[in-house]
Scaffold this motif. Sequence first.
Motif, mmCIF file in Angstrom:
data_model
loop_
_atom_site.group_PDB
_atom_site.id
_atom_site.type_symbol
_atom_site.label_atom_id
_atom_site.label_comp_id
_atom_site.label_asym_id
_atom_site.label_seq_id
_atom_site.Cartn_x
_atom_site.Cartn_y
_atom_site.Cartn_z
ATOM 1 N N PHE A 1 -3.614 -8.834 2.481
ATOM 2 C CA PHE A 1 -3.754 -7.385 2.404
ATOM 3 C C PHE A 1 -5.138 -6.927 2.883
ATOM 4 N N LEU B 1 0.837 -1.203 0.000
ATOM 5 C CA LEU B 1 0.000 0.000 0.000
ATOM 6 C C LEU B 1 0.875 1.256 0.000
ATOM 7 N N LYS C 1 -7.229 -8.404 4.799
ATOM 8 C CA LYS C 1 -7.412 -8.607 6.241
ATOM 9 C C LYS C 1 -6.692 -7.534 7.053
ATOM 10 N N ASP C 2 -5.487 -7.204 6.613
ATOM 11 C CA ASP C 2 -4.741 -6.151 7.323
ATOM 12 C C ASP C 2 -5.485 -4.815 7.269
ATOM 13 N N ILE C 3 -5.988 -4.485 6.096
ATOM 14 C CA ILE C 3 -6.703 -3.213 5.947
ATOM 15 C C ILE C 3 -7.969 -3.217 6.810
ATOM 16 N N HIS C 4 -8.653 -4.342 6.800
ATOM 17 C CA HIS C 4 -9.875 -4.422 7.590
ATOM 18 C C HIS C 4 -9.577 -4.198 9.067
ATOM 19 N N SER C 5 -8.558 -4.872 9.591
ATOM 20 C CA SER C 5 -8.307 -4.706 11.026
ATOM 21 C C SER C 5 -7.753 -3.313 11.323
ATOM 22 N N ALA C 6 -7.057 -2.717 10.355
ATOM 23 C CA ALA C 6 -6.578 -1.345 10.573
ATOM 24 C C ALA C 6 -7.763 -0.372 10.632
ATOM 25 N N PHE C 7 -8.759 -0.598 9.797
ATOM 26 C CA PHE C 7 -9.942 0.265 9.808
ATOM 27 C C PHE C 7 -10.685 0.189 11.138
ATOM 28 N N GLN C 8 -10.557 -0.972 11.796
ATOM 29 C CA GLN C 8 -11.266 -1.141 13.061
ATOM 30 C C GLN C 8 -10.822 -0.140 14.134
ATOM 31 N N MET D 1 -7.722 -5.544 16.771
ATOM 32 C CA MET D 1 -9.125 -5.890 16.962
ATOM 33 C C MET D 1 -9.336 -6.809 18.145
ATOM 34 N N ILE E 1 -8.607 3.825 -0.304
ATOM 35 C CA ILE E 1 -8.190 2.499 0.169
ATOM 36 C C ILE E 1 -9.351 1.519 0.049
ATOM 37 N N LEU F 1 -8.638 7.509 2.685
ATOM 38 C CA LEU F 1 -9.319 6.323 3.226
ATOM 39 C C LEU F 1 -10.379 5.787 2.254
ATOM 40 N N PHE G 1 -4.195 8.316 11.863
ATOM 41 C CA PHE G 1 -5.454 8.802 11.272
ATOM 42 C C PHE G 1 -6.534 8.927 12.338
ATOM 43 N N MET H 1 0.037 3.918 10.740
ATOM 44 C CA MET H 1 -0.584 4.976 9.944
ATOM 45 C C MET H 1 -2.048 5.175 10.369
ATOM 46 N N PHE H 2 -2.739 4.085 10.610
ATOM 47 C CA PHE H 2 -4.151 4.202 10.970
ATOM 48 C C PHE H 2 -4.349 4.786 12.369
ATOM 49 N N ASN I 1 0.444 -6.172 11.691
ATOM 50 C CA ASN I 1 -0.203 -5.379 10.651
ATOM 51 C C ASN I 1 0.648 -4.154 10.310
ATOM 52 N N PRO I 2 1.163 -4.091 9.096
ATOM 53 C CA PRO I 2 2.070 -2.995 8.744
ATOM 54 C C PRO I 2 1.388 -1.642 8.646
ATOM 55 N N TYR I 3 0.053 -1.642 8.573
ATOM 56 C CA TYR I 3 -0.643 -0.369 8.374
ATOM 57 C C TYR I 3 -1.117 0.263 9.671
ATOM 58 N N MET I 4 -0.928 -0.473 10.763
ATOM 59 C CA MET I 4 -1.460 -0.005 12.042
ATOM 60 C C MET I 4 -0.942 1.382 12.446
ATOM 61 N N ARG J 1 -8.695 -5.366 21.434
ATOM 62 C CA ARG J 1 -9.765 -4.503 21.916
ATOM 63 C C ARG J 1 -10.850 -5.353 22.596
#
Lengths: 269, 281
Positions: A190, A128, A192-199, B1, A161, A158, B48, B44-45, B39-42, B4
């Motif tokens: 990918f 990403l 799954k990672d995005i989904h859990s990051a959105f959480q 997740m 994404i 977002l 956010f 950044m999120f 999770n590599p995006y954590m 939490r």
Amino acid sequence: MAEQVYSAIDQDIFATVTEQIEQDLVIRESIKEVLKNLDKQLKQISATLSRVHSVPPSEVPNLITKTQPIFEAAKSDLHELVEKTKPYPYYKYNGMWQREMQNLIFLILFETWLSRSYLPTTVPVNALATIEEVGARLSIPINLKTEDAFHLTIEEYLHAIISLVEELTRLMTNAVTQRDFKRPMLISTFVKDIHSAFQVLNLKNDGLRRRGDGLKYHVKRAEDIGYDLIVRNLVDMGVEEKAEEKAEEKAEEKAEEKAEEKAEDKMQE
Amino acid sequence: MSERRNNKRPRHDNRRDEKPEKSAADSAAQDVGLLASKNPYMPMFLNFRAELDEHHDRRERVIKASRDVTAASKKMIFSLQRCRQLSAPLPPSVLSEVTNLHTIIQTQLLTISHDLSSGNTFRYRQITGGLQELIEALCFRHYLETGSLLTYTAAQKMIPEGIELTISDYVPGVFDFVGEVMRFAITMVALGGGEVEKVLKDLRGIRQGLEEFEEPGYKWYVGARDADKKIAVMRECVEKVEKAVAGKIIRGAEMPEGWVPDLTEVVEGGEGSIRGGTGGV
């Protein structure tokens, strides 16, 4: 009524207001002009990149190369917009180009994802493009808080994404049709990672929230396809990408167990 | 997740439910957990999240202020409806009420002027409801005191610095102001007041000006959704006064001195007793 009854309402008051509206309309019209051009480029990029759904993986780098000049053209259109809107508060007109902006960011994310996971030369973990990378690519600032100027907002990023997840979930199915079984596993991780990051985001009841809520269905689809592939031994568990190994271990263990169980069942039969 | 969820479970076991908000330490611990996840995006999120929370807080503050400004402006209009004279200084009791309310409004607006600074006026347009109601009140006061219409430029100057009064705040406010003038005029007729013909002329002048905004390109500035309704209501208001004045002249001629035309319906509205919403009929 001896005294004359006259109206004290000066019609110039309304004329002043309509004059300002006219000026505003002229600005809006000229913004629409630029957006029309930008939209044309975006459609072209989108048409080219969406061929990824139907060509063999080896063709993908070619597609990416083809989009480069159009991305450049889109970028110059965007900067025309930046120049045009410079004199006005950013948020005054930004509603007009949100759709185009989200689309542009999505296409950059899609292109980046494709080039990072199809080109043989690079094997980075993060497919990403970060918000900083997107901003740098377009040469526009991101998330400005104190300065009032054109920038890329977090919400736009977002939204893009989520569009990427939608597109990649579709690619998963189509990659299978191409006998490309490596791609679906990459995409599954990918998504799954995005989904859990959105959480972790506290979204309010808005468009982003609605679309974000839809992510779980994409996760489900990704898991289903991944499971089907593993169960049928279509993915070679030994020659996995490092990226997958990292995040997928648990899920795969489970799937593997199931696969083994099934194999055993078969043998018993 | 999963972190939490695990965090929440023991809390629910505690019979006495603590505050739903996580304590700072709690959420910090959770963030560390999230960051440590693979999770590599954590990161950044999480960044956010902080930004979006800040944005939502600002938005909430603006919405609240807008509601408060609306409420105070409505009160101001009620007070002003107690006036009986046109082009005259406000009676002392009304003046002090109106002044107090205006101070409250200014304070409300000042508390959010920071949230609306550097172009953010257009980001948090939620303030428009409050500003529209305020313009309605200010126009009405200006009209009672001077007998003329408050201009856009003058109105802009009455809003605290840092907050921009846009055309789409001013124009709808003027539309609703017509309703107030109507109530004022009907009351005047009911009480046998003399200046009602001047008010009617003014209303016609305002109507003529406001009808410009019926142009398709302009409608958006009257209201993104309810422009047509606003325009229709404005016309109705003017026509009501026209009828009242005509009724007074026709029937008033054969009636003894001090006779009041039967306008109970509208008059009730005029007294503000059953008035709801903005610019109602």
